[in-house]
Design a protein around this motif. Structure first.
Motif, mmCIF file in Angstrom:
data_model
loop_
_atom_site.group_PDB
_atom_site.id
_atom_site.type_symbol
_atom_site.label_atom_id
_atom_site.label_comp_id
_atom_site.label_asym_id
_atom_site.label_seq_id
_atom_site.Cartn_x
_atom_site.Cartn_y
_atom_site.Cartn_z
ATOM 1 N N PRO A 103 20.609 49.200 -58.381
ATOM 2 C CA PRO A 103 21.386 48.664 -59.507
ATOM 3 C C PRO A 103 22.893 48.857 -59.394
ATOM 4 O O PRO A 103 23.377 49.749 -58.699
ATOM 5 N N ILE A 104 23.627 48.030 -60.128
ATOM 6 C CA ILE A 104 25.045 48.208 -60.400
ATOM 7 C C ILE A 104 25.243 47.885 -61.880
ATOM 8 O O ILE A 104 24.879 46.788 -62.329
ATOM 9 N N TRP A 105 25.780 48.845 -62.646
ATOM 10 C CA TRP A 105 25.953 48.680 -64.089
ATOM 11 C C TRP A 105 27.391 48.998 -64.469
ATOM 12 O O TRP A 105 28.016 49.889 -63.897
ATOM 13 N N LEU A 106 27.915 48.311 -65.480
ATOM 14 C CA LEU A 106 29.269 48.503 -65.986
ATOM 15 C C LEU A 106 29.225 48.665 -67.496
ATOM 16 O O LEU A 106 28.349 48.103 -68.156
ATOM 17 N N GLN A 107 30.208 49.402 -68.055
ATOM 18 C CA GLN A 107 30.275 49.589 -69.502
ATOM 19 C C GLN A 107 31.719 49.619 -69.953
ATOM 20 O O GLN A 107 32.592 50.152 -69.264
ATOM 21 N N THR A 131 30.654 48.253 -78.103
ATOM 22 C CA THR A 131 30.336 48.641 -76.734
ATOM 23 C C THR A 131 29.597 47.486 -76.081
ATOM 24 O O THR A 131 28.736 46.854 -76.701
ATOM 25 N N THR A 132 29.939 47.196 -74.838
ATOM 26 C CA THR A 132 29.215 46.192 -74.068
ATOM 27 C C THR A 132 28.910 46.787 -72.703
ATOM 28 O O THR A 132 29.713 47.536 -72.146
ATOM 29 N N TYR A 133 27.726 46.514 -72.206
ATOM 30 C CA TYR A 133 27.366 47.011 -70.887
ATOM 31 C C TYR A 133 26.247 46.172 -70.290
ATOM 32 O O TYR A 133 25.563 45.424 -70.980
ATOM 33 N N GLY A 134 26.107 46.310 -68.997
ATOM 34 C CA GLY A 134 25.057 45.587 -68.304
ATOM 35 C C GLY A 134 25.383 45.500 -66.833
ATOM 36 O O GLY A 134 26.221 46.215 -66.312
ATOM 37 N N GLY A 135 24.693 44.610 -66.195
ATOM 38 C CA GLY A 135 24.855 44.437 -64.766
ATOM 39 C C GLY A 135 23.578 43.894 -64.192
ATOM 40 O O GLY A 135 22.882 43.094 -64.807
ATOM 41 N N GLY A 136 23.245 44.383 -63.034
ATOM 42 C CA GLY A 136 22.041 43.879 -62.397
ATOM 43 C C GLY A 136 21.719 44.676 -61.160
ATOM 44 O O GLY A 136 22.328 45.702 -60.874
ATOM 45 N N GLY A 137 20.760 44.166 -60.474
ATOM 46 C CA GLY A 137 20.354 44.824 -59.258
ATOM 47 C C GLY A 137 19.287 44.033 -58.536
ATOM 48 O O GLY A 137 18.813 43.005 -59.016
#
Length: 118
Positions: A6-10, A17-23
């Motif tokens: 995974p790679i996640w950002l916040q 608050t916003t966050y997410g990413g993918g993998g």
């Protein structure tokens, strides 16, 4: 055994608050496929006790005869105290197998606290 890379950002600003990413899922086995997973969430602290949020997600097909899935969840976090929290989420697929899911959980947080601002 499947492996998730995974790679996640916040980012937080005020009550938002916003966050997410993918993998990428490495999904070995006969008939299985490696696939991508993506997700993004936005949440807002309504009061010190209540946070509301919504998420949209995508899962690629994980088997040769599977289907991609795109869906959403909405939910809340209720803070009983600084350490004890009740979490709830429910949602459905927009495209895919039309799965409905719901989650109710308890979270206990611990560890060092930020120093109070003077």
């Amino acid at each position: 055994m499947p492996v998730f890379l995974p790679i996640w950002l916040q980012k937080s600003r005020g009550p938002w608050t916003t966050y997410g990413g993918g993998g990428y899922w490495i999904n070995p086995g006969e008939g299985n496929k490696n696939f991508w997973q993506l997700s993004w969430l936005g949440q807002r602290e309504i009061t010190k006790s209540l946070t509301l949020g919504a998420e949209i997600f995508y899962f690629g097909k994980d088997t040769d005869d599977g289907r991609d899935r795109t869906g959403y969840n909405i939910g809340w976090i209720f803070n009983l105290s600084e350490d004890h929290h009740i979490l709830f989420s429910a949602g459905s697929d927009i495209a895919g197998n039309n799965r409905f899911s719901a989650y109710l959980g308890y979270q206990y947080t611990f560890g060092p606290r930020e120093a109070e601002k003077k």
